[in-house]
Design an enzyme around this catalytic site. Structure first.
Site, PDB file in Angstrom:
ATOM      1  N   ASP A  95      -8.046  -4.902  -0.256  1.00  0.00           N
ATOM      2  CA  ASP A  95      -8.582  -5.472  -1.496  1.00  0.00           C
ATOM      3  C   ASP A  95      -8.200  -6.917  -1.727  1.00  0.00           C
ATOM      4  O   ASP A  95      -8.779  -7.574  -2.581  1.00  0.00           O
ATOM      5  CB  ASP A  95      -8.199  -4.591  -2.684  1.00  0.00           C
ATOM      6  CG  ASP A  95      -9.056  -3.352  -2.676  1.00  0.00           C
ATOM      7  OD1 ASP A  95     -10.215  -3.484  -2.263  1.00  0.00           O
ATOM      8  OD2 ASP A  95      -8.573  -2.277  -3.021  1.00  0.00           O
ATOM      9  N   HIS A 133       0.845  -1.197   0.000  1.00  0.00           N
ATOM     10  CA  HIS A 133       0.000   0.000   0.000  1.00  0.00           C
ATOM     11  C   HIS A 133       0.870   1.233   0.000  1.00  0.00           C
ATOM     12  O   HIS A 133       1.950   1.231   0.613  1.00  0.00           O
ATOM     13  CB  HIS A 133      -0.921  -0.001   1.231  1.00  0.00           C
ATOM     14  CG  HIS A 133      -2.063   0.958   1.093  1.00  0.00           C
ATOM     15  ND1 HIS A 133      -1.957   2.291   1.387  1.00  0.00           N
ATOM     16  CD2 HIS A 133      -3.323   0.761   0.637  1.00  0.00           C
ATOM     17  CE1 HIS A 133      -3.106   2.878   1.146  1.00  0.00           C
ATOM     18  NE2 HIS A 133      -3.957   1.989   0.680  1.00  0.00           N
TER      19      HIS A 133
HETATM   20  N1  ACO Z   1       4.332  -7.416  -5.097  1.00  0.00           N
HETATM   21  C1  ACO Z   1       5.670  -7.479  -5.163  1.00  0.00           C
HETATM   22  N2  ACO Z   1       6.488  -6.437  -4.858  1.00  0.00           N
HETATM   23  C2  ACO Z   1       5.909  -5.299  -4.467  1.00  0.00           C
HETATM   24  C3  ACO Z   1       4.503  -5.174  -4.360  1.00  0.00           C
HETATM   25  C4  ACO Z   1       3.698  -6.285  -4.696  1.00  0.00           C
HETATM   26  N3  ACO Z   1       2.381  -6.204  -4.610  1.00  0.00           N
HETATM   27  N4  ACO Z   1       4.197  -3.919  -3.948  1.00  0.00           N
HETATM   28  C5  ACO Z   1       5.361  -3.286  -3.795  1.00  0.00           C
HETATM   29  N5  ACO Z   1       6.402  -4.101  -4.104  1.00  0.00           N
HETATM   30  C6  ACO Z   1       7.823  -3.792  -4.001  1.00  0.00           C
HETATM   31  C7  ACO Z   1       8.249  -2.849  -5.100  1.00  0.00           C
HETATM   32  O1  ACO Z   1       8.713  -3.544  -6.243  1.00  0.00           O
HETATM   33  C8  ACO Z   1       9.332  -2.043  -4.425  1.00  0.00           C
HETATM   34  O2  ACO Z   1      10.500  -2.822  -4.443  1.00  0.00           O
HETATM   35  P1  ACO Z   1      11.956  -2.087  -4.453  1.00  0.00           P
HETATM   36  O3  ACO Z   1      12.071  -1.375  -3.137  1.00  0.00           O
HETATM   37  O4  ACO Z   1      12.928  -3.230  -4.580  1.00  0.00           O
HETATM   38  O5  ACO Z   1      11.957  -1.160  -5.623  1.00  0.00           O
HETATM   39  C9  ACO Z   1       8.861  -1.952  -2.985  1.00  0.00           C
HETATM   40  O6  ACO Z   1       8.021  -3.092  -2.776  1.00  0.00           O
HETATM   41  C10 ACO Z   1       8.099  -0.677  -2.681  1.00  0.00           C
HETATM   42  O7  ACO Z   1       7.024  -0.588  -3.606  1.00  0.00           O
HETATM   43  P2  ACO Z   1       6.485   0.749  -4.272  1.00  0.00           P
HETATM   44  O8  ACO Z   1       5.948   0.462  -5.628  1.00  0.00           O
HETATM   45  O9  ACO Z   1       7.521   1.816  -4.138  1.00  0.00           O
HETATM   46  O10 ACO Z   1       5.303   1.104  -3.323  1.00  0.00           O
HETATM   47  P3  ACO Z   1       4.223   2.128  -3.673  1.00  0.00           P
HETATM   48  O11 ACO Z   1       3.839   2.757  -2.399  1.00  0.00           O
HETATM   49  O12 ACO Z   1       4.624   3.054  -4.758  1.00  0.00           O
HETATM   50  O13 ACO Z   1       3.058   1.219  -4.289  1.00  0.00           O
HETATM   51  C11 ACO Z   1       1.144  -0.115  -4.493  1.00  0.00           C
HETATM   52  C12 ACO Z   1       1.968   0.803  -3.574  1.00  0.00           C
HETATM   53  C13 ACO Z   1       0.851   0.577  -5.838  1.00  0.00           C
HETATM   54  C14 ACO Z   1      -0.190  -0.387  -3.802  1.00  0.00           C
HETATM   55  C15 ACO Z   1       1.943  -1.413  -4.714  1.00  0.00           C
HETATM   56  O14 ACO Z   1       2.211  -2.024  -3.469  1.00  0.00           O
HETATM   57  C16 ACO Z   1       1.190  -2.393  -5.628  1.00  0.00           C
HETATM   58  O15 ACO Z   1       1.282  -2.284  -6.845  1.00  0.00           O
HETATM   59  N6  ACO Z   1       0.417  -3.360  -5.036  1.00  0.00           N
HETATM   60  C17 ACO Z   1      -0.388  -4.272  -5.809  1.00  0.00           C
HETATM   61  C18 ACO Z   1      -1.673  -3.581  -6.269  1.00  0.00           C
HETATM   62  C19 ACO Z   1      -2.680  -3.384  -5.151  1.00  0.00           C
HETATM   63  O16 ACO Z   1      -2.941  -4.284  -4.355  1.00  0.00           O
HETATM   64  N7  ACO Z   1      -3.262  -2.174  -5.104  1.00  0.00           N
HETATM   65  C20 ACO Z   1      -4.318  -1.845  -4.122  1.00  0.00           C
HETATM   66  C21 ACO Z   1      -3.917  -0.725  -3.247  1.00  0.00           C
HETATM   67  S1  ACO Z   1      -5.125  -0.565  -1.962  1.00  0.00           S
HETATM   68  C22 ACO Z   1      -6.348   0.400  -2.611  1.00  0.00           C
HETATM   69  O17 ACO Z   1      -6.240   1.042  -3.600  1.00  0.00           O
HETATM   70  C23 ACO Z   1      -7.592   0.410  -1.830  1.00  0.00           C
END
Ligand code: ACO
Length: 435
Positions: free
Chosen positions: A370, A313
């Site tokens: 979610d 998140h």
């Molecule tokens: N699976 C695997 N790796 C992940 C995931 C994931 N779901 N989410 C984050 N990471 C990793 C990233 O690759 C990143 O790795 P790094 O540090 O080696 O570069 C690290 O964790 C940090 O991730 P960011 O993308 O910087 O986190 P950000 O805050 O930008 O993204 C997000 C948050 C978009 C929700 C992301 O976690 C994601 O895409 N999750 C899956 C989609 C999802 O479930 N979205 C629902 C959000 S809740 C809502 O809207 C109600």
């Protein structure tokens, strides 16, 4: 003596400027950098707005580190335990919880505005049966602006309130109509004798020859309770992508229904509200418990775009309090579900596996709301492509609360970010024959 200011030194000139620190009731202070451009000629660079407060708001507070979510100061856990969705919608809009009389009146206002204009209903005929329901939602909600435009005066608080309640009232009927259109079933009128969630389930599943209430898959208590809970948990989440979209569109004075349609469009993406649908698609793709390690490895692989949907998140970096609340309901619903589904077992196995994996632990990637909401919706018989629509019904309460707050704010200015231009510098134009 300490001062509530922040001093910025321009190292290229030695010039120092001081900016006020604005302190809210809770949360990080924010630096008021509005004068920065005039003082130093600089913009701030903050893609994704990770460190930027775009407005003042008194609606929702989130502490991502502590896993705290408050609506108007009330912890989400207490609202989820004790309230109906309409009580929470009232709270978001009015700022206070309603007493019984106020709640009854609010229910009356919602019921009174719930029926769709007959001409609006024919809009659905323009969509092919297999149109994605979110596409229909964007189109039909946007078209409300054509029905309620001439008598609209966004400078009048009473008029704004009518818009807000009308939107909350009509969104379940529009959402259910999207589903009914896709299966070729007749639309069902809202009923005032049912509560908000029962009414929605009735509009979704009732059949002309047989009242849904009397059918085997009746509006059972678990389904209504689960829906009420999900709607409360999804009702607002401060300046998320879709709410910011509603605010940005609304900042121009645009028609509020068009602003909500813009919010629905933003919600649709898999990184936001589309995640619950993406969770189910991912589970289908994984297929069996044995393949979980393979997909966990893909999620960890930097060169693979695959991410574990429903994990992580932007704001919650320890746990999502909504996920903690909903997890139990998810297990309850699955236990009571009369439709055993191997995907549910797979989901539970994936949850367990990821929670013990070092990569997910180190990066603080936990199941978000979610991950569970999609699983619950599936168990309730809601089709997968309607999951984000369910989110939109709930989030409408938050969107209209933010729109009301923004339009009432006399200091509101049109949202207009700046950019760091990295394109070509000014160059000479070449006529077509010389290119
Ligand atoms: N699976 C695997 N790796 C992940 C995931 C994931 N779901 N989410 C984050 N990471 C990793 C990233 O690759 C990143 O790795 P790094 O540090 O080696 O570069 C690290 O964790 C940090 O991730 P960011 O993308 O910087 O986190 P950000 O805050 O930008 O993204 C997000 C948050 C978009 C929700 C992301 O976690 C994601 O895409 N999750 C899956 C989609 C999802 O479930 N979205 C629902 C959000 S809740 C809502 O809207 C109600």
């Amino acid at each position: 003596m300490s001062k509530d200011t922040l001093t910025i030194t321009d190292n290229s000139t030695g010039k120092e400027v001081e900016y006020p620190l604005l302190k809210g009731t809770l949360g990080n202070p924010t630096v008021d950098v509005r004068a920065l451009k005039n003082d130093l000629g600089y913009f701030t660079f903050d893609p994704g707005f990770v460190s930027t407060a775009s407005c003042k708001s008194a609606i929702t507070y989130i502490d991502g580190e502590q896993g705290i979510l408050l609506y108007r100061g009330y912890p989400i856990e207490e609202l989820a335990e004790n309230c109906s969705f309409l009580e929470v919608a009232y709270l978001l809009i009015h700022g206070e919880l309603p007493n019984e009389q106020e709640l009854n009146h609010f229910k009356f206002e919602i019921d009174d505005r719930a029926v769709l204009h007959e001409s609006l209903r024919v809009f659905f005929d323009g969509f092919h049966y297999d149109a994605h329901p979110m596409a229909m939602m964007v189109g039909v909600v946007g078209s409300l602006s054509a029905f309620y435009h001439s008598d609209l005066d966004v400078t009048d608080p009473d008029n704004r309130y009518i818009c807000a309640t009308r939107m909350i009232a009509k969104i379940p009927a529009i959402a259910a109509a999207c589903y009914r259109h896709s299966i070729g079933a007749p639309f069902v009128y809202p009923r005032v004798d049912l509560d908000y969630c029962e009414n929605f389930l009735n509009m979704m599943f009732s059949r002309p020859e047989k009242r849904f209430l009397e059918q085997a898959r009746a509006i059972d208590e678990t389904a209504v309770k689960a829906l009420n809970l999900l709607f409360i948990l999804h009702a607002d989440h401060e300046q998320n992508a879709s709410t910011s979209t509603v605010r940005l569109a609304g900042s121009t004075g645009a028609n509020p229904y068009a602003c909500i349609a813009a919010g629905i469009a933003a919600l649709w993406g898999p990184a936001h509200g589309g995640a619950n649908e993406a969770v189910l698609s991912m589970l289908k793709e994984i297929g069996t418990v044995e393949r979980i390690p393979e997909y966990i490895a893909k999620a960890k692989d930097k060169d693979d775009p695959f991410r574990l949907m429903g994990f992580g998140h932007r704001v919650y970096k320890n746990f999502d309090p909504r996920a903690t609340i909903i997890r139990q309901t998810c297990h309850d619903v699955l236990r009571k579900s009369c439709q055993p589904d191997p995907l549910f077992d797979l989901a539970m196995a994936l949850e367990e596996y990821a929670l013990q994996d070092d990569y997910f632990i180190e990066k603080k990637l936990y199941p978000n709301v979610d991950f569970y909401s999609g699983i619950i919706y599936k168990a309730l018989g809601i089709p997968v492509d309607m999951f984000t629509v369910m989110f939109a019904i709930a989030r409408t309460a938050g969107w209209v609360a933010h729109w009301l707050e923004m339009t009432a704010d006399t200091g509101n200015v049109i949202g207009r970010p700046r950019q760091l231009y990295v394109g070509p510098p000014q160059r000479e134009f070449m006529p077509l024959h010389r290119r």
